[in-house]
Design an enzyme around this catalytic site. Structure first.
Site, PDB file in Angstrom:
ATOM      1  N   SER A 128       0.719  -0.932  -0.198  1.00 37.23           N
ATOM      2  CA  SER A 128       0.433  -0.123  -0.073  1.00 37.23           C
ATOM      3  C   SER A 128       0.765   1.610  -0.199  1.00 37.23           C
ATOM      4  O   SER A 128       1.471   1.143   0.418  1.00 37.23           O
ATOM      5  CB  SER A 128      -0.653   0.341   1.314  1.00 37.23           C
ATOM      6  N   LYS A 182      -4.844  -7.114   3.177  1.00 37.17           N
ATOM      7  CA  LYS A 182      -4.644  -5.336   2.519  1.00 37.17           C
ATOM      8  C   LYS A 182      -5.812  -5.549   1.688  1.00 37.17           C
ATOM      9  O   LYS A 182      -6.253  -3.922   1.621  1.00 37.17           O
ATOM     10  CB  LYS A 182      -3.378  -5.436   0.805  1.00 37.17           C
ATOM     11  N   HIS A 185      -7.656  -3.189   4.538  1.00 41.94           N
ATOM     12  CA  HIS A 185      -6.821  -1.820   4.123  1.00 41.94           C
ATOM     13  C   HIS A 185      -7.448  -0.959   4.020  1.00 41.94           C
ATOM     14  O   HIS A 185      -7.813   0.063   4.141  1.00 41.94           O
ATOM     15  CB  HIS A 185      -5.977  -2.103   4.680  1.00 41.94           C
ATOM     16  N   ASN A 186      -7.647  -1.894   2.398  1.00 37.25           N
ATOM     17  CA  ASN A 186      -8.741  -0.791   1.609  1.00 37.25           C
ATOM     18  C   ASN A 186      -9.590  -0.500   1.800  1.00 37.25           C
ATOM     19  O   ASN A 186     -10.374   0.634   1.310  1.00 37.25           O
ATOM     20  CB  ASN A 186      -8.404  -1.629  -0.804  1.00 37.25           C
ATOM     21  N   GLU A 189     -10.295   1.860   4.585  1.00 35.77           N
ATOM     22  CA  GLU A 189      -9.658   3.100   3.449  1.00 35.77           C
ATOM     23  C   GLU A 189     -10.628   3.601   2.910  1.00 35.77           C
ATOM     24  O   GLU A 189     -11.399   5.265   2.698  1.00 35.77           O
ATOM     25  CB  GLU A 189      -8.770   2.848   2.751  1.00 35.77           C
TER      26      GLU A 189
HETATM   27  P1  NBP Z   1      -0.513  -2.570 -14.311  1.00 39.50           P
HETATM   28  O1  NBP Z   1      -2.093  -2.690 -13.660  1.00 39.50           O
HETATM   29  O2  NBP Z   1      -1.552  -1.176 -15.411  1.00 39.50           O
HETATM   30  O3  NBP Z   1      -0.062  -3.581 -14.999  1.00 39.50           O
HETATM   31  C1  NBP Z   1       0.867  -3.146 -16.444  1.00 39.50           C
HETATM   32  C2  NBP Z   1       1.730  -4.321 -16.664  1.00 39.50           C
HETATM   33  O4  NBP Z   1       1.372  -5.501 -16.139  1.00 39.50           O
HETATM   34  C3  NBP Z   1       2.716  -3.815 -17.792  1.00 39.50           C
HETATM   35  O5  NBP Z   1       4.555  -4.311 -16.736  1.00 39.50           O
HETATM   36  C4  NBP Z   1       2.188  -4.488 -18.679  1.00 39.50           C
HETATM   37  O6  NBP Z   1       3.965  -5.001 -19.742  1.00 39.50           O
HETATM   38  C5  NBP Z   1       1.978  -5.953 -17.644  1.00 39.50           C
HETATM   39  N1  NBP Z   1       1.501  -6.722 -18.414  1.00 39.50           N
HETATM   40  C6  NBP Z   1       0.418  -7.118 -18.846  1.00 39.50           C
HETATM   41 BR1  NBP Z   1      -1.024  -5.369 -18.490  1.00 39.50          BR
HETATM   42  N2  NBP Z   1      -0.421  -8.372 -19.371  1.00 39.50           N
HETATM   43  C7  NBP Z   1       0.770  -9.126 -18.940  1.00 39.50           C
HETATM   44  C8  NBP Z   1       0.653 -10.499 -19.819  1.00 39.50           C
HETATM   45  N3  NBP Z   1      -0.026 -11.358 -20.416  1.00 39.50           N
HETATM   46  N4  NBP Z   1       2.505 -10.901 -19.632  1.00 39.50           N
HETATM   47  C9  NBP Z   1       3.216 -10.329 -18.845  1.00 39.50           C
HETATM   48  N5  NBP Z   1       3.243  -9.021 -19.208  1.00 39.50           N
HETATM   49  C10 NBP Z   1       1.552  -7.794 -18.678  1.00 39.50           C
HETATM   50  O7  NBP Z   1       0.483  -1.678 -13.094  1.00 39.50           O
HETATM   51  P2  NBP Z   1       0.156  -1.031 -12.329  1.00 39.50           P
HETATM   52  O8  NBP Z   1      -0.230   0.442 -12.358  1.00 39.50           O
HETATM   53  O9  NBP Z   1       2.166  -0.368 -12.076  1.00 39.50           O
HETATM   54  O10 NBP Z   1       0.059  -1.764 -11.353  1.00 39.50           O
HETATM   55  C11 NBP Z   1       1.017  -2.824 -11.229  1.00 39.50           C
HETATM   56  C12 NBP Z   1       0.444  -4.169 -10.345  1.00 39.50           C
HETATM   57  O11 NBP Z   1       0.226  -3.539  -8.697  1.00 39.50           O
HETATM   58  C13 NBP Z   1      -1.577  -4.343 -10.426  1.00 39.50           C
HETATM   59  O12 NBP Z   1      -1.751  -5.527  -9.503  1.00 39.50           O
HETATM   60  C14 NBP Z   1      -1.967  -2.679  -8.980  1.00 39.50           C
HETATM   61  O13 NBP Z   1      -3.689  -3.704  -9.229  1.00 39.50           O
HETATM   62  C15 NBP Z   1      -0.944  -3.227  -8.846  1.00 39.50           C
HETATM   63  N6  NBP Z   1      -1.116  -1.423  -8.008  1.00 39.50           N
HETATM   64  C16 NBP Z   1      -0.839  -0.800  -6.670  1.00 39.50           C
HETATM   65  C17 NBP Z   1      -1.006  -0.096  -6.201  1.00 39.50           C
HETATM   66  C18 NBP Z   1      -1.086   0.355  -4.518  1.00 39.50           C
HETATM   67  O14 NBP Z   1      -0.825   1.406  -4.015  1.00 39.50           O
HETATM   68  N7  NBP Z   1      -0.001  -0.525  -4.416  1.00 39.50           N
HETATM   69  C19 NBP Z   1      -1.162   1.368  -7.200  1.00 39.50           C
HETATM   70  C20 NBP Z   1      -1.411   1.329  -8.502  1.00 39.50           C
HETATM   71  C21 NBP Z   1      -1.046  -0.184  -8.590  1.00 39.50           C
HETATM   72  P3  NBP Z   1       3.781  -4.394 -20.966  1.00 39.50           P
HETATM   73  O15 NBP Z   1       4.379  -3.420 -20.642  1.00 39.50           O
HETATM   74  O16 NBP Z   1       4.640  -5.282 -21.635  1.00 39.50           O
HETATM   75  O17 NBP Z   1       2.385  -3.755 -20.916  1.00 39.50           O
END
Ligand code: NBP
Length: 476
Positions: A128, A182, A185-186, A189
């Site tokens: 988070s 987690k 947590h959300n 939130e």
């Molecule tokens: P995204 O959720 O937008 O995912 C993009 C990534 O996934 C890229 O690296 C993309 O590769 C890869 N990808 C996809 Br889409 N399909 C794929 C596949 N079939 N095989 C391999 N790679 C694949 O990225 P993010 O926003 O950085 O979030 C990452 C994770 O973190 C998610 O699960 C999200 O829910 C979580 N998250 C958490 C928070 C938080 O506050 N904790 C915030 C935001 C996100 P490519 O570049 O080749 O398309």
């Protein structure tokens, strides 16, 4: 050269996490399905630490020291399964795959069980703090085996947020425990945000303050017991002026709150586990109803009450009452969240340390707050309270707040300002403290139409009344 850890999935979260590892002196292998992103990361941030870029999955796995520690940061759902399948083929028994995405804990349980069969450790890990947290210190909630935590924990602790020198990272429990916590947590939130939003709405519509004045009130509250990240950013948002109109920013934003689903998961899970999380549920529903433009338009002309003007003195007093109502409602929301953590832990055999959950949420995450110190204290050592509401510190706060809380809910009702979070929290409080509930009548109704039976307060056993006959009672 061998990397201590590898990150695959280099969108914003993965890139920032990889940079965080590198900045803490770890050698980090980096990989992304589209290799251009890997190259771009190393080009732009290579100077921050020791990165080992890998173009192919095979190259990536070969770059990791053994047992391998591989972090997946890709889109939750099918993409995560696809990436796990790809790497599981290339790894060896004892290696670890950590999923830092927002997975549902049931998916994590399924993945953990499948990978265990192949001798691999799967660590579902809640992270988070958003983009900023991933880079500068998130709150980290790893599940999975104790053995995997021994190998991964020190690296994760090194990059996590720190509060009083303590890392905001702790092993939560086996398989899906980390993603479960987690999720809660959300959910909390959502509740916290809704309660703050209701406080704003009441200060504006009942006390008559302008957004900039309310920003100042929140800033003041932020120096007291409500001190938290969410109160801090609320003041910033309320103080912001829209460049186009020159009016308050909050007035030009469409009033439809969106959601990605973790609040909904929390409520769905709570329903399945039979845990009343009414504060979180009201927050999820409040977002949902805000998006129903057709319903709201159709109902817009329904009559509301006349609005008597408040005396200016009242506005200041009312503000104090709202602070009390907000604090009391917040205690209820967190009490419900901790109840869900306790029940989930029992249901899935996770043995979650509830003090430790409070401790690691004090920094890095969205609900970080001074308040969590008190929750940690409530669960630390000695006898844990059955509910946070009866912990001596929180119980005293509720006792002191309850009159103001009732007044705020009553005023909101009288004046027709919706306060579903405050009202639901107060109803929960009153429900728990009520000696007798009308649930007795519900049991009577159920027995009448469905012969569902009931239990008596004075004798053991199940009973049924012959409602359609002579109304005599039978022991079942
Ligand atoms: P995204 O959720 O937008 O995912 C993009 C990534 O996934 C890229 O690296 C993309 O590769 C890869 N990808 C996809 Br889409 N399909 C794929 C596949 N079939 N095989 C391999 N790679 C694949 O990225 P993010 O926003 O950085 O979030 C990452 C994770 O973190 C998610 O699960 C999200 O829910 C979580 N998250 C958490 C928070 C938080 O506050 N904790 C915030 C935001 C996100 P490519 O570049 O080749 O398309």
């Amino acid at each position: 050269r061998q990397a201590q850890i590898g990150v695959t999935g280099l969108a914003v979260m993965g890139s920032n996490l990889a940079r965080n590892f590198a900045r803490h002196g770890h050698t980090v292998a980096v990989h992304n399905r589209t290799a251009a992103k890997t190259r771009a990361l190393v080009e732009e941030f290579g100077h921050e630490g020791d990165f080992v870029p890998a173009e192919s999955a095979r190259e990536f796995v070969a770059a990791l020291e053994r047992p391998r520690r591989l972090v997946i940061m890709v889109k939750a759902g099918a993409a995560t399964d696809a990436v796990i399948d790809e790497f599981a083929e290339l790894l060896e028994p004892g290696d670890m795959i950590m999923d830092g995405g927002n997975a549902h804990f049931e998916d994590t349980r399924r993945r953990e069980a499948a990978l265990k069969e192949r001798g691999l450790h799967f660590v579902g890990c809640g992270i988070s703090g958003g983009e900023e947290g991933a880079l500068n210190g998130p709150s980290i909630m790893p599940g999975g085996s104790a053995e995997s935590y021994r190998a991964l924990g020190p690296l994760l602790e090194s990059i996590s947020a720190k509060v009083d020198g303590e890392p905001c990272c702790a092993h939560i429990g086996p398989d899906g425990a980390g993603h479960f916590v987690k999720m809660v947590h959300n959910g909390i939130e959502y509740a916290d945000m809704q309660l703050i939003a209701e406080a704003y709405d009441l200060l504006r519509k009942v006390a008559g303050y302008e957004p900039a004045q309310i920003a100042d009130i929140f800033r003041k509250w932020n120096t007291g017991r409500l001190d938290s990240y969410l109160i801090e950013i609320t003041a910033e948002v309320l103080a912001h002026t829209d460049a186009d109109t020159g009016g308050p920013f909050v007035d030009i934003v469409a009033d439809r709150a969106e959601q990605k689903g973790t609040g909904r998961w929390t409520v769905q899970t709570a329903l399945d586990l039979g845990v009343p999380v009414s504060g979180i549920a009201e927050a999820v529903f409040a977002r949902s109803v805000s998006g129903h433009a057709e319903l709201r338009a159709a109902a817009a002309d329904l009559p509301g009450p006349e609005r008597p003007e408040l005396h200016p003195d009242d506005a200041a007093r009312f503000t104090e009452h709202v602070e009390q109502a907000l604090y009391a409602s917040k205690i209820v929301a967190y009490a419900q969240g901790w109840h869900l953590i306790q029940t989930g832990g029992e249901q899935y055999g996770w043995d979650i340390d509830r003090a430790s959950v409070a401790a690691i949420w004090r920094g890095g995450c969205i609900i970080r707050a001074r308040f969590l110190d008190e929750i940690r204290a409530a669960y630390r050592g000695g006898q844990a309270p059955v509910t946070l509401l009866t912990d001596p510190t929180f119980g005293e706060a509720l006792r002191a707040a309850q009159n103001a809380w009732r007044h705020v809910v009553a005023r909101a009702t009288e004046l027709g300002v919706p306060a579903p979070g405050f009202s639901a929290a107060l109803a929960y409080y009153d429900t728990l403290r009520a000696g007798r509930l009308p649930a007795a009548l519900v049991q009577g109704q159920r027995d009448y139409f469905g012969a569902h039976t009931y239990q008596r307060t004075d004798k053991d056993g199940s009973y049924h009344t012959l409602w359609g006959g002579d109304r005599s009672e039978r022991k079942e």
